[in-house]
Structures are given as C-alpha cells and as structure tokens.
Design a protein around this motif. Structure first.
Motif, PDB file in Angstrom:
ATOM      1  N   LYS A 291       0.810  -1.217   0.000  1.00 28.57           N
ATOM      2  CA  LYS A 291       0.000   0.000   0.000  1.00 28.57           C
ATOM      3  C   LYS A 291       0.843   1.265   0.000  1.00 28.57           C
ATOM      4  N   ASP A 292       2.006   1.202   0.651  1.00 35.76           N
ATOM      5  CA  ASP A 292       2.861   2.389   0.725  1.00 35.76           C
ATOM      6  C   ASP A 292       4.319   1.953   0.733  1.00 35.76           C
ATOM      7  N   PRO A 293       4.832   1.493  -0.415  1.00 35.67           N
ATOM      8  CA  PRO A 293       6.191   0.941  -0.476  1.00 35.67           C
ATOM      9  C   PRO A 293       7.274   1.879   0.035  1.00 35.67           C
ATOM     10  N   SER A 294       7.200   3.133  -0.343  1.00 33.06           N
ATOM     11  CA  SER A 294       8.272   4.070   0.005  1.00 33.06           C
ATOM     12  C   SER A 294       8.429   4.248   1.503  1.00 33.06           C
ATOM     13  N   SER A 295       7.341   4.136   2.247  1.00 35.18           N
ATOM     14  CA  SER A 295       7.424   4.314   3.699  1.00 35.18           C
ATOM     15  C   SER A 295       8.184   3.173   4.365  1.00 35.18           C
ATOM     16  N   LYS A 296       8.317   2.053   3.644  1.00 39.71           N
ATOM     17  CA  LYS A 296       9.036   0.890   4.184  1.00 39.71           C
ATOM     18  C   LYS A 296      10.375   0.687   3.482  1.00 39.71           C
ATOM     19  N   GLY A 297      10.743   1.642   2.632  1.00 35.12           N
ATOM     20  CA  GLY A 297      12.038   1.565   1.966  1.00 35.12           C
ATOM     21  C   GLY A 297      12.024   0.852   0.626  1.00 35.12           C
ATOM     22  N   PHE A 298      10.842   0.629   0.038  1.00 31.94           N
ATOM     23  CA  PHE A 298      10.743  -0.055  -1.247  1.00 31.94           C
ATOM     24  C   PHE A 298      10.285   0.913  -2.334  1.00 31.94           C
ATOM     25  N   LYS A 299      10.559   0.532  -3.596  1.00 35.58           N
ATOM     26  CA  LYS A 299      10.166   1.369  -4.722  1.00 35.58           C
ATOM     27  C   LYS A 299       9.183   0.663  -5.663  1.00 35.58           C
ATOM     28  N   ASP A 300       9.290  -0.662  -5.758  1.00 36.65           N
ATOM     29  CA  ASP A 300       8.453  -1.399  -6.712  1.00 36.65           C
ATOM     30  C   ASP A 300       7.750  -2.555  -6.010  1.00 36.65           C
ATOM     31  N   ALA A 301       6.428  -2.497  -5.945  1.00 41.06           N
ATOM     32  CA  ALA A 301       5.644  -3.541  -5.275  1.00 41.06           C
ATOM     33  C   ALA A 301       4.786  -4.317  -6.266  1.00 41.06           C
ATOM     34  N   ASP A 329      18.893  -3.153  -7.920  1.00 41.58           N
ATOM     35  CA  ASP A 329      18.686  -2.898  -6.489  1.00 41.58           C
ATOM     36  C   ASP A 329      17.597  -3.822  -5.972  1.00 41.58           C
ATOM     37  N   ARG A 330      18.009  -5.024  -5.542  1.00 41.62           N
ATOM     38  CA  ARG A 330      17.035  -6.006  -5.069  1.00 41.62           C
ATOM     39  C   ARG A 330      16.302  -5.531  -3.821  1.00 41.62           C
ATOM     40  N   ASN A 331      16.923  -4.686  -3.038  1.00 42.03           N
ATOM     41  CA  ASN A 331      16.291  -4.197  -1.809  1.00 42.03           C
ATOM     42  C   ASN A 331      15.116  -3.259  -2.086  1.00 42.03           C
ATOM     43  N   ALA A 332      14.988  -2.802  -3.328  1.00 44.34           N
ATOM     44  CA  ALA A 332      13.912  -1.875  -3.671  1.00 44.34           C
ATOM     45  C   ALA A 332      12.653  -2.594  -4.145  1.00 44.34           C
TER      46      ALA A 332
END
Length: 373
Positions: A291-301, A329-332
């Motif tokens: 729902k909010d990837p950026s708030s958890k440090g992600f860019k692509d959900a 960037d696998r962490n994204a």
C-alpha cells in the motif's frame, strides 16, 4: 539378602536412566542458544523451503541463478535472491548455523541437532496440491518423515526421549498458499471461481490435525505463518494482464483462511496442554508494504525483480529465467520472482515476527517471547 539382590538388579537400570537424563541435560545446556531455543523444525512450501526440492524429481526447482544471487553460498534451492524467513529467524534466535534440508543425504547425525527443514516448494496442506509438478513433499509426507526418520535419529544422537527434547525447539509451519494458487484457483486464475467458505474450513481443519500430530510427538512451541496477499503477486499479472493491481477474489480466499487459522489456533490450544501457538500475520505485514512501499524503503511492489519466463514460452508466471536479467537494487523490490518476496521483505517479516508487539502483526505474542516460555 533379597533386598541386596534387588538393589543389584535395579542398579544397572537406574544407572542407565541417570546417564540418559544427565546426557540429555548436558546436551540441552550445551546446544541451546541464548534465546532459549535449541533449533527449528520447519514444515511448509516454497516460502520456507531451504533446498529440499533440489533432491526431488519435480519441476519446482530453483537451483540456478539468479536465485541465490545474494545468498552467501549462491543458488541453494531457496526461492529468493538471498535468505528466506527461516534463515533470518534462525539468526534472531542465535542458532549456530543454517537449518539443513531433510532431503539432502548429508543431513544426518550432528547436523540435525539444531533442527531440520522438511518444506517443499509447490506443496500444500492437501496431499494432491502441487502433484502436477512431480514429487513434492506434501505436509503429510513432511510430518511422516519427521516422525519416522529424523526423530529417532535425534533421540539416538542426543540420548534422550523426544518428550525431553522437543519443548526447546520451534515448530514453524508455513503452508496453504499453494492450495489456492495451484489447486483451488488452478488452472485459469481468472477470478471467476465462486469462493466456498468450506474450502478454508477444510484446509484449517486438516492443518489442525497435523499440528495435533506434532504435539503428540512432543512439539510445544509452534509458529504459524499466515497466507500473504497472493492476489497481488506478479504471477497474477501474467494471467490477467489487464488487471490493474490486486485480484480481489484471490485475496478474499486468503483472508477467509487467515481468519479461520486464528480461530482454529485458539481452539486447538486448549486441546494441547502446555503448548503455545504464535501466528505471524504475513498478510498485513506485506500488504502494508504494498500500500505504501516508500514508507518501508521499497520502490516497486508490482513487478518481479527477475526476468520471468513468459507464458508464451511455456512459463508458469512464477519462475525466473535461468541466467536471465535481474534488477540492480534487489532491496527496492517487494517480489523477486512471480510469487516469492525478496530477501529485503523476508527481513521485514522476520523482524516483525521476532519483536513486534502489535497483535494484528503477531498473535498473541511474538517469537522472542515464545522462545523464553
């Protein structure tokens, strides 16, 4: 004279039990981590499989790059780029090493002291789930192998009866998603299936019988992984390219299962005196990221990190192309392939499971608290 003879006869027997108990107590003290847990026995499907399918004849193998691209030992049969939730929970519990897969012929003797992983990618709670993939260990077969092979070997290795041993182990069960994606909703994944509340009940009732079986063998500490939002996985986009995002019918089925899982766990705990059951709500944890990837440090959900084999080339919407491209960037990314999360998401789940105090994330206590009971 008769008393002396009786004592002489009983002394060897008493000595045997004393030695066994001493051996057991000593081995516990030596092998138990600072967390209070000796190890883990793991049952389930691909989300918790540590490599069993490498040794089985099936089409659900991930023993090639880019799987394991970030894992210290390369491709290992884990369905992600690096570590899975089991590896990360083991680190949180301060276990001395990785939990070995049962199917590996070298998983014997001292290697089983800190637990064994029986999970098999593609399998489910129902025995026929995943059968189209070839030989995968169903949950029934996994528990049978624990009872018939590993448990006797463990008792022999540590010199203890299982009733003295297993209370210091976690029994982690992560299964059920494939019963929907590869059984109930297969083969079309078109979302037109009418959801039957009885299917979720059938699954949770079957699962409760498996948990009671593990309890009868000595298990006391259980960690159940709820189903995550399978309606939002990239695989769905392969079958439903016009679908904007999450497929409602799939997620509804999952929520039905998760609701019944919680009520089932509460009910059977009363039938299993001395046991404790923790449920890790993967649905909420992952949905919060989506729902909010950026708030958890992600860019692509939405997209898979790796290059999937398309349906037009005989792909299943899940597997990474062997030797194919992979995101930098696998962490994204939330998803590594068409179904399984990246190590970054697994870290997030493991951290929540171990230390969250929110009951809508981990119920009724977290894994850290469970370990100390």
């Amino acid at each position: 004279m008769e008393i002396k003879l009786l004592l002489l006869c009983l002394f060897p027997l008493a000595s045997f039990f004393l030695q066994c108990n001493c051996h057991c107590a000593a081995s516990k003290k030596k092998g138990t981590a600072a967390s209070g847990i000796r190890g883990m026995f793991v049952f389930g499907s691909s989300l918790v499989d540590n490599g069993n399918n490498n040794f089985l004849q099936n089409k659900a193998k991930v023993n090639y790059l880019p799987y394991g691209i970030d894992f210290p030992y390369g491709p290992s049969g884990r369905y992600t780029n690096g570590k899975n939730v089991i590896d990360l929970l083991g680190e949180q519990l301060q276990l001395p090493g990785l939990i070995p897969p049962f199917a590996d012929p070298s998983t014997k003797a001292s290697k089983i002291v800190h637990g064994v992983n029986f999970a098999s990618g593609g399998s489910g709670i129902l025995d026929d789930t995943g059968s189209f993939l070839g030989h995968v260990y169903s949950l029934t077969e996994q528990i049978n192998k624990f009872e018939e092979v590993t448990l006797p070997e463990l008792e022999a290795e540590l010199g203890c009866n299982s009733t003295h041993l297993l209370s210091k182990y976690l029994f982690v069960v992560g299964v059920g998603g494939n019963d929907y994606t590869f059984n109930y909703f297969r083969p079309s994944l078109n979302g037109s299936t009418i959801l039957d509340q009885g299917f979720a009940s059938n699954l949770t009732n079957s699962l409760s019988q498996h948990l009671k079986k593990l309890y009868s063998l000595g298990g006391r500490k259980f960690v159940l992984m709820s189903l995550y939002p399978i309606g939002c996985i990239p695989m769905v986009k392969s079958f439903k390219p016009k679908q904007k995002f999450c497929l409602r019918e799939l997620n509804l089925g999952v929520r039905q299962f998760n609701t019944q899982l919680k009520s089932t766990a509460d009910a059977i705990k009363e039938q299993m005196p001395g046991s404790n059951i923790v449920i890790v709500n993967q649905y909420k944890i992952i949905m919060d990221i989506i729902k909010d990837p950026s708030s958890k440090g992600f860019k692509d959900a939405k997209r898979a990190c790796c290059d999937l084999i398309p349906l037009s080339e005989g792909g299943n919407g899940v597997s990474c192309r062997k030797g194919g491209n992979v995101c930098g960037d696998r962490n994204a990314y939330v998803y590594f392939d068409g179904l399984h999360p990246t190590e970054a998401v697994n870290v997030h789940i493991a951290n929540k499971a171990f230390s969250s105090y929110l009951k809508n994330e981990v119920y009724p206590i977290n894994v850290s608290q469970l370990a100390k009971l």
